[in-house]
Enzyme design. Structure first.
Site, PDB file in Angstrom:
ATOM      1  N   HIS A 186      31.496   9.947 -57.936  1.00 54.33           N
ATOM      2  CA  HIS A 186      30.714  10.275 -59.131  1.00 54.33           C
ATOM      3  C   HIS A 186      29.246   9.901 -58.863  1.00 54.33           C
ATOM      4  CE1 HIS A 186      29.168  10.247 -63.202  1.00 54.33           C
ATOM      5  NE2 HIS A 186      30.236  10.926 -63.571  1.00 54.33           N
TER       6      HIS A 186
ATOM      7  N   GLU B 170      29.184  18.509 -60.752  1.00 51.66           N
ATOM      8  CA  GLU B 170      28.514  17.794 -61.836  1.00 51.66           C
ATOM      9  C   GLU B 170      27.042  17.639 -61.483  1.00 51.66           C
ATOM     10  OE1 GLU B 170      31.279  15.264 -64.365  1.00 51.66           O
ATOM     11  OE2 GLU B 170      30.774  14.060 -62.633  1.00 51.66           O
TER      12      GLU B 170
HETATM   13  P1  PGA Z   1      28.965  13.662 -69.763  1.00 51.87           P
HETATM   14  O1  PGA Z   1      29.524  12.938 -68.454  1.00 51.87           O
HETATM   15  O2  PGA Z   1      30.033  14.581 -70.259  1.00 51.87           O
HETATM   16  O3  PGA Z   1      28.656  12.553 -70.683  1.00 51.87           O
HETATM   17  O4  PGA Z   1      27.742  14.433 -69.338  1.00 51.87           O
HETATM   18  C1  PGA Z   1      30.236  13.660 -67.497  1.00 51.87           C
HETATM   19  C2  PGA Z   1      30.519  12.767 -66.323  1.00 51.87           C
HETATM   20  O5  PGA Z   1      29.704  11.899 -66.016  1.00 51.87           O
HETATM   21  O6  PGA Z   1      31.552  12.875 -65.674  1.00 51.87           O
END
Ligand code: PGA
Length: 237
Positions: free
Chosen positions: A90, A159
């Site tokens: 992440h 992401e």
């Molecule tokens: P968010 O986070 O939905 O708050 O943008 C997603 C993540 O960090 O996996």
């Protein structure tokens, strides 16, 4: 096949709050394959008490098996607690803890040898997107942290860093372009049938349907919105 929803609770909710929320989610049948990533210490207890939910770790150690590594939690230890999924790489881990593609690759490989399906996060910072270098950036992340393990049966979570926790969700045309790029790039395409692609970054009850309508998208990864039980439930139902 049901779409996947991974709820990432990050470092939020005390044990009592988290259990109440998870218990509520455990009572419902879902239109999604629902995977919940609460804080690590809750996992073994939740797995026992809430059998309808699939649980997921938010990270695993670069160390394998068992041994003198204070503070570390290996993929094997998580597996012994009944965990079959783990979020790896992440961006909050990459930046705050300093993990790079080499350590991510080690974690992925540890997951696969322990029988845990890794959910590998990739995504570019805003400046990289503005300079139109995001595809190159993603390809490096994917090839260095994933392909070198020769792995199959993984989930890749796109992401973009500029979308995480900002309220700015990537647009459907941007996602379409990226997912098509990932699926068809020659370095990855041999694995395309074994990889599921999910999107994360400011997903909420208002935008998730548009994201799921994109052909290559197998699911969503939800952070902030998953902490609000009512919002999460309105997505799940
Ligand atoms: P968010 O986070 O939905 O708050 O943008 C997603 C993540 O960090 O996996």
């Amino acid at each position: 096949m049901k779409p996947i929803l991974i709820a990432n609770w990050k470092m939020n909710l005390n044990l009592r709050e988290a259990f109440i929320n998870a218990q509520y989610l455990n009572q419902h049948r879902h239109t999604f394959k629902f995977i919940l990533a609460p804080p690590t210490p809750y996992l073994a207890y939740f797995v026992k008490k809430l059998p309808k939910i699939i649980f997921c770790a938010q990270d695993v150690s670069t160390m394998n098996g068992y041994g003198p590594y204070t503070g570390e939690t290996s993929a094997d230890i998580l597996k012994s607690c009944g965990i079959n999924y783990a979020i790896i790489g992440h961006s909050e881990q990459r930046s705050a803890v300093g993990y790079n593609n080499t350590s991510i690759q080690k974690k992925v490989s540890n997951c696969l040898s322990a029988g845990i399906k890794p959910i590998i996060c990739v995504g570019e910072p805003l400046v990289t997107r503005r300079n139109n270098q995001h595809k190159e950036f993603l390809l490096t992340q994917i090839t260095n942290s994933i392909i070198s393990t020769g792995c199959k049966n993984i989930i890749i979570a796109y992401e973009p860093i500029w979308a995480i926790g900002t309220g700015v969700c990537a647009k459907p045309n941007e996602l379409q372009e990226i997912f098509h790029f990932i699926k068809t790039n020659t370095a990855i395409s041999q694995l395309a049938n074994d990889i599921q692609l999910v999107y994360g970054g400011s997903v909420d009850a208002n935008n998730y349907k548009k994201i799921l309508s994109i052909k290559e998208v197998a699911g969503i990864l939800v952070g902030n919105a998953s902490l609000k039980s009512s919002e999460l439930k309105s997505i799940l139902n």
